[in-house]
Design a protein around this motif. Structure first.
Motif, short mmCIF file in Angstrom:
data_model
loop_
_atom_site.label_atom_id
_atom_site.label_comp_id
_atom_site.label_asym_id
_atom_site.label_seq_id
_atom_site.Cartn_x
_atom_site.Cartn_y
_atom_site.Cartn_z
N ALA A 20 32.32 12.95 32.92
CA ALA A 20 30.91 12.75 33.44
C ALA A 20 31.13 11.30 34.33
O ALA A 20 30.33 11.20 35.05
CB ALA A 20 30.07 12.13 32.25
N ALA A 23 31.50 12.48 37.63
CA ALA A 23 30.80 13.69 38.14
C ALA A 23 30.24 13.69 39.60
O ALA A 23 30.36 14.91 40.12
CB ALA A 23 29.64 13.85 37.13
N THR A 24 30.03 12.58 39.99
CA THR A 24 29.61 12.52 41.51
C THR A 24 30.72 12.36 42.31
O THR A 24 30.63 12.32 43.77
CB THR A 24 28.81 11.25 41.74
OG1 THR A 24 29.09 10.18 41.40
CG2 THR A 24 27.44 11.69 40.62
N GLY A 112 31.72 20.79 42.66
CA GLY A 112 31.27 20.44 41.11
C GLY A 112 32.12 20.39 40.31
O GLY A 112 31.85 20.35 39.00
N ASN A 114 34.31 18.13 38.73
CA ASN A 114 34.17 16.96 37.53
C ASN A 114 32.90 17.55 36.67
O ASN A 114 33.25 17.25 35.59
CB ASN A 114 34.33 15.82 38.06
CG ASN A 114 35.47 15.58 38.85
OD1 ASN A 114 36.67 16.19 38.85
ND2 ASN A 114 35.39 14.52 39.89
N ARG A 115 31.86 17.62 37.49
CA ARG A 115 30.60 17.85 36.80
C ARG A 115 30.83 19.03 35.59
O ARG A 115 30.08 19.11 34.72
CB ARG A 115 29.57 18.23 37.64
CG ARG A 115 28.17 18.48 36.88
CD ARG A 115 26.84 18.39 38.22
NE ARG A 115 27.06 19.01 39.31
CZ ARG A 115 26.91 20.49 39.48
NH1 ARG A 115 25.97 20.88 38.51
NH2 ARG A 115 27.10 21.22 40.59
N SER A 118 32.47 18.47 32.58
CA SER A 118 31.65 17.55 31.63
C SER A 118 30.63 18.35 31.02
O SER A 118 30.58 18.18 29.61
CB SER A 118 30.90 16.32 32.40
OG SER A 118 30.20 15.49 31.52
N TYR A 119 29.83 19.39 31.51
CA TYR A 119 29.15 20.19 30.86
C TYR A 119 29.82 21.29 29.85
O TYR A 119 29.16 21.21 28.74
CB TYR A 119 28.38 21.29 31.80
CG TYR A 119 27.41 20.36 32.84
CD1 TYR A 119 27.02 18.96 32.75
CD2 TYR A 119 27.00 21.06 34.00
CE1 TYR A 119 26.21 18.39 33.61
CE2 TYR A 119 26.22 20.39 34.91
CZ TYR A 119 25.71 19.21 34.90
OH TYR A 119 25.30 18.56 35.66
#
Length: 623
Positions: A20, A23-24, A112, A114-115, A118-119
């Motif tokens: 996370a 994430a960006t 996306g 990395n995001r 995390s999810y």
């Protein structure tokens, strides 16, 4: 061994939080490998706990801290690792680890990246909270956690309207079931004063039968939503809008298996109300053949496998409903291995075919994707229930349970479904990997997935083959907690006849699929029949929901906004505000700052007060 509980539970959370942080940021391969490493650590810890519980026959129970303490309600943040939960932990972490590794290749070019990881790790953490909790409140936290994570992952590509819609559909439909679970928990606490499993199941028999029926029915309503049982089933196929490895995780090890786990965990409750169990079994049998029939005709590769999951969940609920709880858990674990392989293999095919999902536009891919073809064929044989693969042992036991209970109709439905399952499984294999090539080499350049992606699938494929061989060890292990069940009403010869009849149905289904689709399949005229249109449109149930629930609800919402909200509530509030504003304007001259005016007003107020007191005194005297 306590430390292994914390490692197994919190390693995925650590991976999720680290991912996370990025994430960006642009794709970082580190996040994929780190979260996979954390899942591998959790898997090793779970296997260690499995070995410990297996060898010692003792459960582990830990309490981290007092969680909720209000009045007479006291719920610790506690976890239990017994024969049931440790099996679930092992299945979840083994499948999830392989899905994470596969995802590194699958999501390689996604912005996306990395995001996503995390999810995905948060999803696994939530599932572990669900299965490891020692009370219903903790289970509910994990239950809602997997719901939120599924919403994030199904709608991962939120720029697509269809993905956003599918995520919302899954989330909202699950809330219907979750209301039932929550009401069941309230009823448990109201009558027993606790939500701890040991207290609840130790005292559940003291309640009136009608109360137990209500509790069992409400808990199963929660299971219906999470495990997509009719009529709360439509979200499952639409959930294919998310990345394919997500589908592998949802359908194999998390989310949809939570409902089965809830019923198995609550076996002491359902044993007291066999009529509720029978209703669960009947619904499961209906869902099994209902979903299998839709898989027969669908051309979307992922949806075919999704309908297969729905059908197999029906099998699990039949076993649980008939009291064969260990059989339901056995099939849950076996199904997790071969179903995850099928979805991951579908992901390989999608990448090779530029994200194409229509099996009518494939064909002949075996030559170019030999490893994926072989692995998916093995998984399809396991799903079809062919000896000696895992599906043969687990599915056969469910059919045996229904026949043993003298439920001939349930057995017949499941037997027919076994043949249908074999047919649609190999319809997919034949249409994708064999037969005529239905794509242009100039537009599509099929290729095998990367080596490490294939390597992530191999352990699951091996387990899909050998897991059933450990049936007796599995039975001896889990029946330390679950009721021991054996087909007591069946003779040895009858049991063998059932096995042969079931195997014959599966072999016939495979043979028909191979023969028909090696030669081009059924004629186009079949697609104009009423039966085909009924099946391809999912029995028109989505249209029914849309026309008689969604659209009327939307129209009612619009009316309430325009009439009730804007014309009545808004106008009332505005009217009160305007009245006060006008009254303020009228009263404003009073605050003139003139001392004489202020004194005159004070005298008027004094006179009014004296008159009021005098009138009150006179009135009391008269009374």
């Amino acid at each position: 061994m306590e430390k292994y509980i914390y490692i197994a539970l919190f390693a995925p959370l650590v991976g999720s939080l680290v991912a996370a942080l990025f994430a960006t940021q642009p794709k970082t391969a580190f996040t994929g490998w780190f979260t996979s490493l954390m899942l591998a650590v959790s898997m090793v810890a779970s296997i260690n706990l499995l070995a410990y519980v297996y060898t010692t026959d003792s459960a582990l129970h830990v309490e981290l801290f007092d969680w909720i303490s209000v009045g007479n309600l006291s719920i610790p943040f506690g976890f239990v690792v017994d024969q049931v939960s440790v099996v679930m932990m092992t299945v979840v972490t083994v499948v999830s680890t392989m899905v994470h590794i596969h995802s590194i290749g699958y999501m390689e070019h996604d912005r996306g990246f990395n995001r996503y990881f995390s999810y995905l790790s948060a999803f696994v953490f939530s599932m572990l909270v669900l299965v490891m909790s020692d009370n219903f409140a903790g289970l509910f936290i994990g239950w809602e956690g997997v719901g939120v994570c599924s919403w994030l992952l199904i709608g991962f590509w939120y720029e697509k309207e269809s993905a956003s819609w599918a995520a919302n559909e899954a989330f909202i439909m699950n809330r219907v079931g979750d209301l039932g679970l929550l009401l069941g928990m309230f009823l448990i606490y109201w009558n027993l004063g606790s939500l701890q499993y040991d207290v609840v199941f130790g005292n559940i028999s003291t309640l009136e039968t009608s109360t137990i029926v209500w509790i069992g029915g409400l808990l199963f309503l929660g299971a219906m939503g999470k495990s997509a049982q009719f009529p709360l089933h439509t979200w499952l196929a639409d959930a294919m809008e998310g990345p394919t490895p997500v589908s592998a995780l949802i359908h194999a090890a998390t989310m949809v298996t939570a409902g089965v786990y809830l019923v198995v965990r609550s076996n002491e409750l359902y044993t007291l109300v066999p009529e509720v169990g029978y209703a669960i079994a009947c619904l499961g049998a209906f869902v099994a053949i209902f979903a299998a029939s839709m898989a027969l005709v669908h051309n979307d590769m992922k949806r075919i496998i999704a309908y297969s999951t729905l059908s197999q969940l029906g099998y699990m609920f039949v076993a649980a409903g008939l009291g064969a709880y260990w059989v339901a858990l056995f099939h849950l674990a076996a199904h997790a291995f071969f179903k995850s392989v099928l979805f991951l293999g579908a992901g390989n095919v999608m990448h090779a075919m530029n994200d194409e999902l229509d099996i009518r536009k494939m064909g002949g891919l075996h030559k170019k994707m030999k490893s994926t073809s072989i692995i998916m064929t093995i998984a399809s044989l396991a799903l079809a229930g062919i000896f000696p693969l895992a599906g043969f042992f687990s599915k056969d036991k469910i059919l045996e349970a229904s026949f043993n209970a003298n439920e001939t109709m349930l057995w017949f439905v499941l037997w027919v479904t076994a043949g249908l399952t074999a047919f649609y499984s190999f319809r997919l294999v034949m249409k994708v990997f064999h037969g005529e090539q239905n794509y242009s080499d100039a537009e599509v350049h099929p290729h095998e997935a990367k080596t490490f992606v294939i390597a992530a699938m191999i352990p699951l494929a091996i387990l899909a083959v050998v897991f059933g061989w450990f049936e007796h060890a599995f039975v001896d292990f889990v029946t330390k907690v679950l009721p021991s069940w054996e087909a007591s009403n069946l003779s040895h010869s009858t049991a063998w006849i059932l096995i042969l009849v079931t195997t014959a149905a599966a072999v016939l289904g495979i043979a028909v699929a191979v023969v028909k689709y090696r030669n081009g399949g059924f004629s186009k005229s079949w697609e104009n029949t009423a039966i085909y249109k009924l099946l391809i449109n999912q029995y028109y149930i989505p249209q029914f929901y849309s026309n008689f629930i969604s659209k009327p609800y939307y129209a009612m919402s619009v009316w309430m906004f325009n009439v009730l909200e804007m014309k009545i509530i808004d106008n009332s509030i505005d009217g009160i505000a305007n009245l006060i504003n006008k009254a303020g304007k009228k009263a404003r001259p009073i605050q003139s700052g003139n001392l004489s005016s202020a004194l005159r007003l004070m005298v008027v107020g004094l006179i009014a007060g004296l008159v009021y007191v005098l009138a009150l005194s006179v009135f009391e005297g008269v009374m």
